[in-house]
Write an enzyme that holds these catalytic residues in place. Structure first.
Site, PDB file in Angstrom:
ATOM      1  N   GLU A 152       0.878  -1.181   0.000  1.00  0.00           N
ATOM      2  CA  GLU A 152       0.000   0.000   0.000  1.00  0.00           C
ATOM      3  C   GLU A 152       0.911   1.226   0.000  1.00  0.00           C
ATOM      4  O   GLU A 152       1.767   1.354   0.880  1.00  0.00           O
ATOM      5  CB  GLU A 152      -0.814   0.034   1.311  1.00  0.00           C
ATOM      6  CG  GLU A 152      -2.245  -0.374   1.221  1.00  0.00           C
ATOM      7  CD  GLU A 152      -2.972  -0.205   2.556  1.00  0.00           C
ATOM      8  OE1 GLU A 152      -2.374  -0.384   3.629  1.00  0.00           O
ATOM      9  OE2 GLU A 152      -4.170   0.100   2.507  1.00  0.00           O
ATOM     10  N   ASN A 190      -5.868  -2.095   6.833  1.00  0.00           N
ATOM     11  CA  ASN A 190      -6.217  -2.325   8.239  1.00  0.00           C
ATOM     12  C   ASN A 190      -7.550  -1.713   8.649  1.00  0.00           C
ATOM     13  O   ASN A 190      -8.113  -2.085   9.675  1.00  0.00           O
ATOM     14  CB  ASN A 190      -5.090  -1.852   9.152  1.00  0.00           C
ATOM     15  CG  ASN A 190      -3.997  -2.897   9.189  1.00  0.00           C
ATOM     16  OD1 ASN A 190      -4.278  -4.089   9.236  1.00  0.00           O
ATOM     17  ND2 ASN A 190      -2.749  -2.453   9.137  1.00  0.00           N
TER      18      ASN A 190
HETATM   19  N1  CAA Z   1       8.540 -15.968   5.320  1.00  0.00           N
HETATM   20  C1  CAA Z   1       8.821 -16.360   4.064  1.00  0.00           C
HETATM   21  N2  CAA Z   1       8.101 -17.283   3.398  1.00  0.00           N
HETATM   22  C2  CAA Z   1       7.076 -17.845   4.059  1.00  0.00           C
HETATM   23  C3  CAA Z   1       6.723 -17.496   5.362  1.00  0.00           C
HETATM   24  C4  CAA Z   1       7.519 -16.509   6.001  1.00  0.00           C
HETATM   25  N3  CAA Z   1       7.244 -16.082   7.249  1.00  0.00           N
HETATM   26  N4  CAA Z   1       5.648 -18.211   5.746  1.00  0.00           N
HETATM   27  C5  CAA Z   1       5.321 -18.990   4.697  1.00  0.00           C
HETATM   28  N5  CAA Z   1       6.181 -18.767   3.677  1.00  0.00           N
HETATM   29  C6  CAA Z   1       6.156 -19.386   2.365  1.00  0.00           C
HETATM   30  C7  CAA Z   1       6.434 -20.855   2.479  1.00  0.00           C
HETATM   31  O1  CAA Z   1       7.816 -21.115   2.451  1.00  0.00           O
HETATM   32  C8  CAA Z   1       5.719 -21.424   1.265  1.00  0.00           C
HETATM   33  O2  CAA Z   1       6.568 -21.289   0.146  1.00  0.00           O
HETATM   34  P1  CAA Z   1       6.617 -22.474  -0.922  1.00  0.00           P
HETATM   35  O3  CAA Z   1       5.352 -22.326  -1.716  1.00  0.00           O
HETATM   36  O4  CAA Z   1       7.817 -22.192  -1.687  1.00  0.00           O
HETATM   37  O5  CAA Z   1       6.676 -23.735  -0.150  1.00  0.00           O
HETATM   38  C9  CAA Z   1       4.540 -20.469   1.059  1.00  0.00           C
HETATM   39  O6  CAA Z   1       4.845 -19.287   1.804  1.00  0.00           O
HETATM   40  C10 CAA Z   1       3.268 -21.087   1.578  1.00  0.00           C
HETATM   41  O7  CAA Z   1       3.489 -21.481   2.919  1.00  0.00           O
HETATM   42  P2  CAA Z   1       2.889 -22.776   3.600  1.00  0.00           P
HETATM   43  O8  CAA Z   1       2.608 -23.795   2.535  1.00  0.00           O
HETATM   44  O9  CAA Z   1       3.768 -23.162   4.717  1.00  0.00           O
HETATM   45  O10 CAA Z   1       1.567 -22.306   4.306  1.00  0.00           O
HETATM   46  P3  CAA Z   1       0.301 -21.585   3.704  1.00  0.00           P
HETATM   47  O11 CAA Z   1      -0.068 -22.121   2.378  1.00  0.00           O
HETATM   48  O12 CAA Z   1      -0.680 -21.554   4.794  1.00  0.00           O
HETATM   49  O13 CAA Z   1       0.794 -20.099   3.454  1.00  0.00           O
HETATM   50  C11 CAA Z   1       0.790 -17.891   4.305  1.00  0.00           C
HETATM   51  C12 CAA Z   1       1.297 -19.312   4.490  1.00  0.00           C
HETATM   52  C13 CAA Z   1       1.358 -17.315   3.009  1.00  0.00           C
HETATM   53  C14 CAA Z   1       1.315 -17.074   5.467  1.00  0.00           C
HETATM   54  C15 CAA Z   1      -0.767 -17.935   4.223  1.00  0.00           C
HETATM   55  O14 CAA Z   1      -1.268 -18.624   5.346  1.00  0.00           O
HETATM   56  C16 CAA Z   1      -1.390 -16.578   4.176  1.00  0.00           C
HETATM   57  O15 CAA Z   1      -1.482 -15.962   3.138  1.00  0.00           O
HETATM   58  N6  CAA Z   1      -1.870 -16.089   5.347  1.00  0.00           N
HETATM   59  C17 CAA Z   1      -2.478 -14.797   5.464  1.00  0.00           C
HETATM   60  C18 CAA Z   1      -1.407 -13.761   5.505  1.00  0.00           C
HETATM   61  C19 CAA Z   1      -1.963 -12.369   5.656  1.00  0.00           C
HETATM   62  O16 CAA Z   1      -3.145 -12.118   5.691  1.00  0.00           O
HETATM   63  N7  CAA Z   1      -1.041 -11.397   5.750  1.00  0.00           N
HETATM   64  C20 CAA Z   1      -1.406 -10.042   5.979  1.00  0.00           C
HETATM   65  C21 CAA Z   1      -1.349  -9.780   7.434  1.00  0.00           C
HETATM   66  S1  CAA Z   1      -1.804  -8.128   7.768  1.00  0.00           S
HETATM   67  C22 CAA Z   1      -0.401  -7.278   7.556  1.00  0.00           C
HETATM   68  O17 CAA Z   1       0.664  -7.760   7.345  1.00  0.00           O
HETATM   69  C23 CAA Z   1      -0.545  -5.827   7.621  1.00  0.00           C
HETATM   70  C24 CAA Z   1      -0.637  -5.203   8.918  1.00  0.00           C
HETATM   71  O18 CAA Z   1      -0.413  -4.031   8.948  1.00  0.00           O
HETATM   72  C25 CAA Z   1      -1.021  -5.883  10.170  1.00  0.00           C
END
Ligand code: CAA
Length: 283
Positions: A152, A190
């Site tokens: 953003e 947010n």
């Molecule tokens: N750092 C780097 N890579 C990561 C990671 C991390 N912390 N966590 C997961 N990954 C990667 C994994 O290595 C995996 O990569 P590959 O495809 O190469 O294997 C990929 O992401 C998918 O991970 P998983 O298969 O282990 O698990 P998943 O399919 O559940 O994905 C997730 C994990 C991407 C975190 C997913 O659960 C997701 O999209 N969650 C929601 C995240 C979200 O909403 N984020 C916004 C939060 S709000 C914010 O950030 C703003 C704020 O101001 C508060």
């Protein structure tokens, strides 16, 4: 505006992620935090992430080495003197951010852009702590930074058009998608996400359902990758509370009142994944 060197302030999960994607994109990076051990922790997380990329065949070991070598550890804000762009990802506290920006304004070269990764604080107010408000902008990355495509981009009241264009271009070079928003509490992400999470906490608080059930409804029913309580733990309950308070104060509307259960957990030190306990427990 040619940007070659980027300084990232704060080596926590957001700062380290930002430093990683900047280094991968070929920028020289200073990763700065107050203590060497904080920077070290950030760097070891970056190496772990990059290693996984090598194992998965997404980059070569040589590319990983090159990316790591582009990141210099820093505990001295004076390093901002060498930066074309500073991205601040320190704690979500206006007094601390204002102090950092006032210092950066003294140290950074005249041409340097000062960006904040704040998740909800007004960019215009942060900019007012400097004598270059036209060069101050919001760059809000999502967690986990290496995975999430969105940034953003928030224009403060005084942000120059040229500065906006530069940041939009840089965001694309990081393989991210910039989305332009205006400076209002919580911006877009947010403003929408946190009231949903807060409502999920109210749903638990009022005994409508168990935590697992609430998360399951949103995962299976709405196709969210994580349920809202799991996501709150992942973001950090202190951060969630802070953002709700910013929305509540900024709009003065009771619909943004933080759930008492959220306050209670934060007071107990149950901050989510990072503290080992939030709505769920972690190893
Ligand atoms: N750092 C780097 N890579 C990561 C990671 C991390 N912390 N966590 C997961 N990954 C990667 C994994 O290595 C995996 O990569 P590959 O495809 O190469 O294997 C990929 O992401 C998918 O991970 P998983 O298969 O282990 O698990 P998943 O399919 O559940 O994905 C997730 C994990 C991407 C975190 C997913 O659960 C997701 O999209 N969650 C929601 C995240 C979200 O909403 N984020 C916004 C939060 S709000 C914010 O950030 C703003 C704020 O101001 C508060």
């Amino acid at each position: 505006m040619g940007v070659k060197t980027i300084m990232v302030i704060g080596a926590g999960q957001m700062g380290a992620g930002i430093a990683q994607v900047c280094a991968q994109a070929g920028y020289e990076v200073f990763l700065n935090d107050l203590k060497p051990e904080f920077v070290e922790r950030g760097l070891s997380g970056i190496k772990k992430n990059l290693n996984r990329n090598v194992e998965k065949g997404r980059m070569t070991a040589a590319q990983m080495e090159a990316a790591v070598s582009r990141i210099a550890a820093s505990t001295d804000l004076q390093d901002a003197g060498k930066a074309d762009l500073v991205i601040e990802a320190a704690v979500e506290n206006m007094d601390i951010k204002a102090k950092i920006f006032a210092q950066l304004d003294e140290i950074a070269p005249e041409h340097a852009i000062l960006a904040s990764n704040t998740s909800s604080l007004p960019i215009t107010e942060i900019a007012a702590a400097t004598k270059r408000p036209e060069k101050v902008i919001g760059m809000h990355f999502m967690n986990p930074v290496p995975v999430m495509k969105l940034v953003e981009i928030i224009r403060g009241l005084a942000t120059a058009e040229e500065v906006y264009q530069t940041i939009e271009e840089i965001t694309k070079t990081l393989d991210k998608v910039p989305v332009e928003v205006n400076d209002f509490p919580g911006f877009v992400s947010n403003r929408i996400l946190m009231p949903m999470i807060n409502e999920a906490i109210y749903t638990l608080y009022e005994g409508v359902a168990e935590k697992e059930a609430i998360d399951e409804v949103m995962k299976l029913g709405m196709n969210h990758p994580m349920g809202p309580l799991t996501l709150a733990d992942f973001i950090g309950l202190d951060t969630c509370l802070y953002i709700m308070e910013t929305l509540h104060e900024g709009f003065g509307d009771d619909k943004y009142r933080p759930c008492p259960l959220l306050r209670k957990y934060v007071k107990a030190g149950w901050l989510g994944k990072k503290s080992g306990r939030g709505f769920y427990t972690y190893e």
